[in-house]
Design an enzyme around this catalytic site. Structure first.
Site, PDB file in Angstrom:
ATOM      1  CB  ALA A 249       4.320   6.303   4.986  1.00 45.36           C
ATOM      2  CD  GLN A 250       6.874   2.542  -0.635  1.00 46.47           C
ATOM      3  OE1 GLN A 250       6.419   3.186  -1.570  1.00 46.47           O
ATOM      4  NE2 GLN A 250       7.905   1.721  -0.794  1.00 46.47           N
ATOM      5  CB  VAL A 251       2.334  -0.454   4.358  1.00 49.07           C
ATOM      6  CG1 VAL A 251       2.351  -1.680   5.265  1.00 49.07           C
ATOM      7  CG2 VAL A 251       1.851   0.769   5.130  1.00 49.07           C
TER       8      VAL A 251
ATOM      9  CG  ASP B 245      -7.665   9.995   9.623  1.00 48.18           C
ATOM     10  OD1 ASP B 245      -8.673  10.480   9.070  1.00 48.18           O
ATOM     11  OD2 ASP B 245      -6.612   9.743   9.014  1.00 48.18           O
TER      12      ASP B 245
ATOM     13  CB  ALA C 263      -0.915   0.014   1.221  1.00 49.02           C
TER      14      ALA C 263
ATOM     15  CB  ALA D  94      -1.121   6.822   1.567  1.00 47.08           C
TER      16      ALA D  94
END
Length: 306
Positions: A95-97, A247, A90, A92
């Protein structure tokens, strides 16, 4: 327009117009698009569906850059810390995962890595927002009551907090401790020795995203039941604990195979003091009982109305 075309950025022509424009403008604008993607009641189903792309499907940055960032933050190469380390699962605006397995314990984890140069990019966007807000205040004095400069200052504080993953790690740990006895709710725990300012490691969680209605229906989940449980959980966290996920939209929630709600992405959390929780509870009860006079009285008693 043609005379100013050279000033613009093209973005990805394969994307729908609004999504393409927001991704081309920069991370702060992408953040705005992510908010809109959770509000089909405002922007419509079609546009909200297009904007879901911004939640976790943005183009990732390179594996080598991710591994360099992890090595610099944690003081050891990725190969010495993880027995397996996947391509980004993922990505965004911030950041990324990556999915990984800890070499010492065999635990399956999610490794979140900040985008290179993200703080500088956000600073650039926020400077532009301040310029716009100041211009609005000067050219439209009637808009000052909306306090545009204060709005941008608040946005800046929230975003800068999101760019320090140590804060998110501590938030997930506190939130998990508060909610450990909440039936049907799970929060992944941080792996502290594999987390820092630009890297955060959490326990891996499997589930269906609450934003994927088709998958929820196919798995046999009752969306009305899920919606009611999310609302009850949120009110418990806010009014019982005074510490809540600020959120908590459908893009940051999953449903496990056992039907449990799983929360993640703890970059924005809220805290309410005991007095304010009491006031909010009274206001909520007033609305539930349709005792609107009492709702009004509480607003005056609390000093919300002069």
């Amino acid at each position: 327009g043609w005379p100013f075309k050279w000033l613009g950025v093209k973005g990805d022509p394969a994307l729908p117009p609004v999504t393409r424009a927001l991704t081309a403008l920069g991370p702060a604008y992408i953040k705005f698009g992510q908010i809109l993607s959770t509000r089909p009641d405002i922007v419509g189903e079609e546009l909200a569906e297009q904007l879901k792309y911004l939640q976790d499907k943005l183009p990732p940055f390179g594996m080598e850059d991710a591994k360099k960032a992890i090595a610099a933050e944690l003081g050891a190469p990725v190969e010495a810390l993880f027995s397996s380390f996947s391509e980004p699962v993922a990505a965004a605006s911030i950041a990324q995962v990556h999915q990984a397995r800890v070499i010492e314990t065999g635990q399956e984890v999610a490794v979140k890595v900040l985008r290179p140069g993200i703080e500088r990019a956000f600073r650039k966007d926020i400077d532009a927002f301040y310029l716009i807000a100041r211009t609005v205040e000067i050219l439209a004095p009637f808009a000052r009551r909306l306090r545009p400069m204060d709005v941008i200052a608040h946005f800046e504080g929230v975003v800068m907090g999101e760019l320090d993953l140590r804060l998110e790690s501590s938030a997930s740990a506190e939130f998990a401790a508060n909610t450990r006895d909440d039936e049907g709710f799970r929060v992944p725990q941080p792996v502290w020795h594999l987390s820092g300012k630009t890297v955060m490691t959490l326990g891996w969680v499997e589930g269906i995203s609450l934003s994927d209605n088709a998958a929820l229906d196919a798995a046999g989940h009752d969306r009305r039941v899920l919606a009611a449980r999310v609302l009850q959980l949120f009110l418990n966290h806010a009014l019982r604990d005074g510490y809540f996920h600020a959120d908590m939209h459908q893009g940051n929630l999953k449903v496990g195979a056992d039907g449990a709600i799983i929360a993640y992405d703890f970059g924005i959390m809220g805290r309410i003091d005991e007095y304010t929780r009491r006031v909010y509870a009274e206001i909520l009860m007033g609305f539930i009982r349709k005792d609107y006079r009492r709702v009004a009285e509480v607003h005056f008693e609390a000093g919300y109305v002069p």
